[in-house]
Design an enzyme around this catalytic site. Sequence first.
Site, mmCIF file in Angstrom:
data_model
loop_
_atom_site.group_PDB
_atom_site.id
_atom_site.type_symbol
_atom_site.label_atom_id
_atom_site.label_comp_id
_atom_site.label_asym_id
_atom_site.label_seq_id
_atom_site.Cartn_x
_atom_site.Cartn_y
_atom_site.Cartn_z
ATOM 1 N N HIS A 265 -17.732 -54.448 -25.776
ATOM 2 C CA HIS A 265 -17.083 -55.732 -25.456
ATOM 3 C C HIS A 265 -18.126 -56.752 -24.991
ATOM 4 O O HIS A 265 -17.892 -57.515 -24.051
ATOM 5 C CB HIS A 265 -16.021 -55.538 -24.368
ATOM 6 C CG HIS A 265 -14.796 -54.798 -24.824
ATOM 7 N ND1 HIS A 265 -13.771 -55.400 -25.518
ATOM 8 C CD2 HIS A 265 -14.440 -53.491 -24.689
ATOM 9 C CE1 HIS A 265 -12.822 -54.509 -25.783
ATOM 10 N NE2 HIS A 265 -13.222 -53.332 -25.296
ATOM 11 N N ASP A 328 -14.741 -49.243 -21.518
ATOM 12 C CA ASP A 328 -13.805 -48.716 -22.517
ATOM 13 C C ASP A 328 -14.200 -49.156 -23.914
ATOM 14 O O ASP A 328 -14.985 -50.088 -24.102
ATOM 15 C CB ASP A 328 -12.385 -49.186 -22.196
ATOM 16 C CG ASP A 328 -12.223 -50.688 -22.347
ATOM 17 O OD1 ASP A 328 -13.170 -51.423 -22.010
ATOM 18 O OD2 ASP A 328 -11.145 -51.134 -22.787
ATOM 19 N N GLU A 329 -13.652 -48.494 -24.894
ATOM 20 C CA GLU A 329 -13.774 -48.859 -26.312
ATOM 21 C C GLU A 329 -15.222 -49.129 -26.725
ATOM 22 O O GLU A 329 -15.499 -50.038 -27.508
ATOM 23 C CB GLU A 329 -12.883 -50.073 -26.615
ATOM 24 C CG GLU A 329 -11.411 -49.755 -26.394
ATOM 25 C CD GLU A 329 -10.487 -50.945 -26.574
ATOM 26 O OE1 GLU A 329 -9.359 -50.755 -27.058
ATOM 27 O OE2 GLU A 329 -10.878 -52.079 -26.208
ATOM 28 N N ALA A 330 -16.135 -48.297 -26.206
ATOM 29 C CA ALA A 330 -17.557 -48.433 -26.567
ATOM 30 C C ALA A 330 -17.822 -47.632 -27.838
ATOM 31 O O ALA A 330 -18.666 -46.730 -27.874
ATOM 32 C CB ALA A 330 -18.434 -47.958 -25.418
#
Length: 525
Positions: A265, A328-330
């Site tokens: 992100h 998150d969401e790496a």
Amino acid sequence: MTRALGSLLLVAAAGVFAGGAAPAGQARAAAPLGQVVPAPASVRAGGAPYHLTRDTRIRVDDSRAAVRIGEYLAGILRPSTGYRLPLTTHGQAGIQLRLTKGAYGAEGYRLDSGSNGVTITAREPAGLFHGVQTLRQLLPATVEKDTVQPGPWLVAAGTIQDSPRYAYRGAMLDVARHFFTVAQVKRYIDELALYKINELHLHLSDDQGWRIAVDSWPRLATYGGSTQVGGGKGGYYTKADYQEIVRYAASRYLEVVPEVDMPGHTNAALASYAELNCNGVAPPLYTGTNVGFSSLCVPKEVTYRFLDDVVRELAALTPGRYLHIGGDEAHSTSHDDYVKFMDRVQPIVAKYGKTVIGWHQLTSATPAKGALAQYWGLDSTSAAEKAQVAKAAQNGTGLILSPADRIYLDMKYTKDTPLGLSWAGYVEVRRAYDWNPGAYLPGAPASAVRGVEAPLWSETLSTSAHIDYMAFPRLPGAAELGWSPAATHDWDTYKVRLAAQAPRWDALGIGYYRSPQVPWPSSTR
């Protein structure tokens, strides 16, 4: 107390009007003493109500905090009542705000109401402030208006003793996908304060925008903050802007938790400084909504110099305990690199005196001692992922619960909701309320749960009206999950108390979703 509170809330209080005629020839009883959100820990109703009049004064202790809270209360009451309501530190008064050494805890309070007046007693200023929010809700909803209203201004008689279930009761506002001004954030803070929320989590960076000025890396804000989802002009907070948000939140007894998301992100940062990319090439700014494609360059030392500067400057602006590092969401970071990254970054946060909060993917690495993991999974999240978080909790990592299919305020209510997303499903009002944080995550000790937080992501939201519509009526339920004893948790009684909030929202100009699950008063809207 189990169902005693519920039965109290389902009957009208037997208040007797005293001191004049009700408007339009209608007698108006005080609202039931326990008709409050969040539900108080203990309610004992009885006696004649207090009638606030033009002779009422507000007595406060001779302390700066008590005076400020008294001024805050007077500022709410004066426009709608038309009364002077002077503050005094001596003598008798209709409303008294008292700080004492009693055993009320850091945020608890006691409210005593009778025909002679209302007294709110607390050990700490935060408890006194929360007691004032309860008093607001015990007065007619028209007290929230900014023009003189007819009254009468009655407060039901009895005693409320109250303190929170959890110390962490949060709401997150995503200012990265769409930028919200200082004034818009302040408006949301006021809405949070009414329901005794005490943590404001600001999501300050993402692929679509960087929203906080960093002197040592100025292009983060001036270039990385220059756009938003859909290609709008974006924006960012100067340091003075951010400090004003922090100050205003503190005046409402909310702590600001800033988040700089990493290592994913991060496209806004990568676009701002080419050297942060492994290939040394800056990508273009991004205004879409896909996730998981960006990553800071884990092997490069410049990454950690960059993060040290960012954390140092942000920590210096933030008096609160926490700094959220995302995590998150790496998807573009390998697991090994993710672990290495978290091992490098968490000590930087500690170096500048802050406690780490990370999304629950942090538990796939080694959370620092004292760190909190924010769980945002679903009821349907895999057993293995839940077990990973539970194991970290068993080993001492505290948990903040934000299950996306329960408490993400940006999820659509139904398929017809004009705003929001639905990747976690549709989240109607009952679903958002009807779960128990203390028993939600299998294998996680109840003692590991530090609290709850209701995130509001802004991919589809760009105005305060959008915020209000998605937050209300679900936000008060999240606040109740964080504040009220588990024994008070009951949908059938909660929906009655929730419905009674609607006239207050109308008076405050809060546009909300009229869920068919809630028995709204026919007179609203």
